[in-house]
Design a protein around this motif. Sequence first.
Motif, mmCIF file in Angstrom:
data_model
loop_
_atom_site.group_PDB
_atom_site.id
_atom_site.type_symbol
_atom_site.label_atom_id
_atom_site.label_comp_id
_atom_site.label_asym_id
_atom_site.label_seq_id
_atom_site.Cartn_x
_atom_site.Cartn_y
_atom_site.Cartn_z
ATOM 1 N N GLU A 118 -36.767 -11.107 -24.784
ATOM 2 C CA GLU A 118 -38.110 -10.583 -24.542
ATOM 3 C C GLU A 118 -38.486 -10.760 -23.073
ATOM 4 N N ASP A 119 -38.123 -11.882 -22.500
ATOM 5 C CA ASP A 119 -38.364 -12.133 -21.084
ATOM 6 C C ASP A 119 -37.015 -12.343 -20.410
ATOM 7 N N PRO A 120 -36.535 -11.364 -19.648
ATOM 8 C CA PRO A 120 -35.214 -11.475 -19.033
ATOM 9 C C PRO A 120 -35.199 -12.302 -17.749
ATOM 10 N N THR A 121 -36.347 -12.813 -17.326
ATOM 11 C CA THR A 121 -36.437 -13.496 -16.033
ATOM 12 C C THR A 121 -35.403 -14.600 -15.864
ATOM 13 N N PRO A 122 -35.269 -15.551 -16.794
ATOM 14 C CA PRO A 122 -34.275 -16.609 -16.566
ATOM 15 C C PRO A 122 -32.845 -16.073 -16.549
ATOM 16 N N TRP A 123 -32.602 -15.019 -17.294
ATOM 17 C CA TRP A 123 -31.254 -14.440 -17.315
ATOM 18 C C TRP A 123 -30.939 -13.754 -15.994
ATOM 19 N N ILE A 124 -31.928 -13.119 -15.382
ATOM 20 C CA ILE A 124 -31.707 -12.500 -14.077
ATOM 21 C C ILE A 124 -31.448 -13.584 -13.031
ATOM 22 N N TRP A 125 -32.188 -14.674 -13.105
ATOM 23 C CA TRP A 125 -31.910 -15.795 -12.195
ATOM 24 C C TRP A 125 -30.506 -16.340 -12.453
ATOM 25 N N GLY A 126 -30.067 -16.318 -13.694
ATOM 26 C CA GLY A 126 -28.692 -16.718 -14.013
ATOM 27 C C GLY A 126 -27.679 -15.786 -13.376
ATOM 28 N N ARG A 127 -27.997 -14.498 -13.315
ATOM 29 C CA ARG A 127 -27.115 -13.545 -12.629
ATOM 30 C C ARG A 127 -26.990 -13.904 -11.157
ATOM 31 N N ILE A 128 -28.101 -14.302 -10.539
ATOM 32 C CA ILE A 128 -28.066 -14.674 -9.122
ATOM 33 C C ILE A 128 -27.165 -15.894 -8.921
ATOM 34 N N ALA A 129 -27.267 -16.866 -9.815
ATOM 35 C CA ALA A 129 -26.392 -18.037 -9.723
ATOM 36 C C ALA A 129 -24.927 -17.619 -9.880
ATOM 37 N N GLY A 130 -24.656 -16.710 -10.812
ATOM 38 C CA GLY A 130 -23.299 -16.212 -10.992
ATOM 39 C C GLY A 130 -22.804 -15.453 -9.771
ATOM 40 N N ASP A 131 -23.692 -14.675 -9.145
ATOM 41 C CA ASP A 131 -23.325 -13.958 -7.927
ATOM 42 C C ASP A 131 -22.957 -14.935 -6.813
ATOM 43 N N ALA A 132 -23.708 -16.019 -6.705
ATOM 44 C CA ALA A 132 -23.399 -17.032 -5.694
ATOM 45 C C ALA A 132 -22.018 -17.636 -5.957
ATOM 46 N N LEU A 133 -21.711 -17.876 -7.214
ATOM 47 C CA LEU A 133 -20.398 -18.398 -7.586
ATOM 48 C C LEU A 133 -19.299 -17.391 -7.250
ATOM 49 N N ASP A 134 -19.555 -16.126 -7.532
ATOM 50 C CA ASP A 134 -18.590 -15.071 -7.203
ATOM 51 C C ASP A 134 -18.343 -15.019 -5.698
ATOM 52 N N LEU A 135 -19.404 -15.055 -4.908
ATOM 53 C CA LEU A 135 -19.256 -15.002 -3.459
ATOM 54 C C LEU A 135 -18.504 -16.216 -2.924
ATOM 55 N N ALA A 136 -18.786 -17.384 -3.491
ATOM 56 C CA ALA A 136 -18.075 -18.591 -3.063
ATOM 57 C C ALA A 136 -16.589 -18.494 -3.403
ATOM 58 N N THR A 137 -16.273 -17.956 -4.559
ATOM 59 C CA THR A 137 -14.875 -17.791 -4.961
ATOM 60 C C THR A 137 -14.159 -16.802 -4.044
ATOM 61 N N LEU A 138 -14.822 -15.701 -3.718
ATOM 62 C CA LEU A 138 -14.229 -14.712 -2.813
ATOM 63 C C LEU A 138 -14.038 -15.304 -1.420
ATOM 64 N N ALA A 139 -14.989 -16.089 -0.957
ATOM 65 C CA ALA A 139 -14.868 -16.718 0.360
ATOM 66 C C ALA A 139 -13.712 -17.722 0.383
ATOM 67 N N ALA A 140 -13.550 -18.460 -0.714
ATOM 68 C CA ALA A 140 -12.465 -19.439 -0.778
ATOM 69 C C ALA A 140 -11.099 -18.768 -0.793
ATOM 70 N N ALA A 141 -11.030 -17.544 -1.305
ATOM 71 C CA ALA A 141 -9.754 -16.826 -1.382
ATOM 72 C C ALA A 141 -9.425 -16.070 -0.102
ATOM 73 N N TYR A 142 -10.295 -16.096 0.887
ATOM 74 C CA TYR A 142 -10.119 -15.285 2.094
ATOM 75 C C TYR A 142 -8.954 -15.763 2.973
ATOM 76 N N ASP A 143 -8.869 -17.058 3.234
ATOM 77 C CA ASP A 143 -7.820 -17.580 4.116
ATOM 78 C C ASP A 143 -6.438 -17.329 3.540
ATOM 79 N N GLY A 144 -5.582 -16.778 4.341
ATOM 80 C CA GLY A 144 -4.200 -16.530 3.933
ATOM 81 C C GLY A 144 -4.049 -15.429 2.904
ATOM 82 N N ASN A 145 -5.062 -14.610 2.733
ATOM 83 C CA ASN A 145 -5.030 -13.553 1.724
ATOM 84 C C ASN A 145 -4.467 -12.285 2.347
ATOM 85 N N GLY A 146 -3.497 -11.670 1.682
ATOM 86 C CA GLY A 146 -2.904 -10.437 2.163
ATOM 87 C C GLY A 146 -3.758 -9.207 1.871
ATOM 88 N N ARG A 147 -4.764 -9.357 1.058
ATOM 89 C CA ARG A 147 -5.635 -8.228 0.667
ATOM 90 C C ARG A 147 -7.065 -8.456 1.160
#
Length: 179
Positions: free
Chosen positions: A74-103
């Motif tokens: 009924e109120d998606p607000t906390p779930w949208i904030w959860g998406r933001i937390a997940g996005d931060a995790l995704d960005l951190a994972t992508l940043a960690a994979a950057y060094d020595g990455n061929g792609r």
Amino acid sequence: MRYEGPRSPRRGHPDTATDALARGLGWFSIGLGLAEILAGGAIARALGMRGQEGLVRAYGVREVATGVGIVTAEDPTPWIWGRIAGDALDLATLAAAYDGNGRKDNLLIAAAAVAGVTALDAICADRLTRSTAVPMPHIGNYRTRTGYPRGIRESRGAATDVEGSEGMLTPALLKPWAA
């Protein structure tokens, strides 16, 4: 699909554009999560993250769960904030994979896409939070209150006027050190 009837506006706030954005982000999250679960190996290879297929699939499960929460709540607000937390995790994972990455090019494109969706998530979360926030009730102005019912002057020395107050001022164990 439009939501009509007694539950409209469905989320309990008047901004139907924000509601539609939240629902859209929920369905996007479900679709992305299913893609990560079903094609985790291909995504990991494309990003130069071989050996991280399980992590990509786990992130897919997170995306699906968050999307279902957004679409069904009924109120998606906390779930949208959860998406933001997940996005931060995704960005951190992508940043960690950057060094020595061929792609690196693919990794940067993925990071830019995640950052763009994060911006949408943040706009939606902000609007939802503002529209559902409950204002604090007025609690009154107590600037002139002192906390002393009979006034400060009447209260001075009041503790010394109590019978047996000698023990109240300095406990027996501290008397040898009292000045």
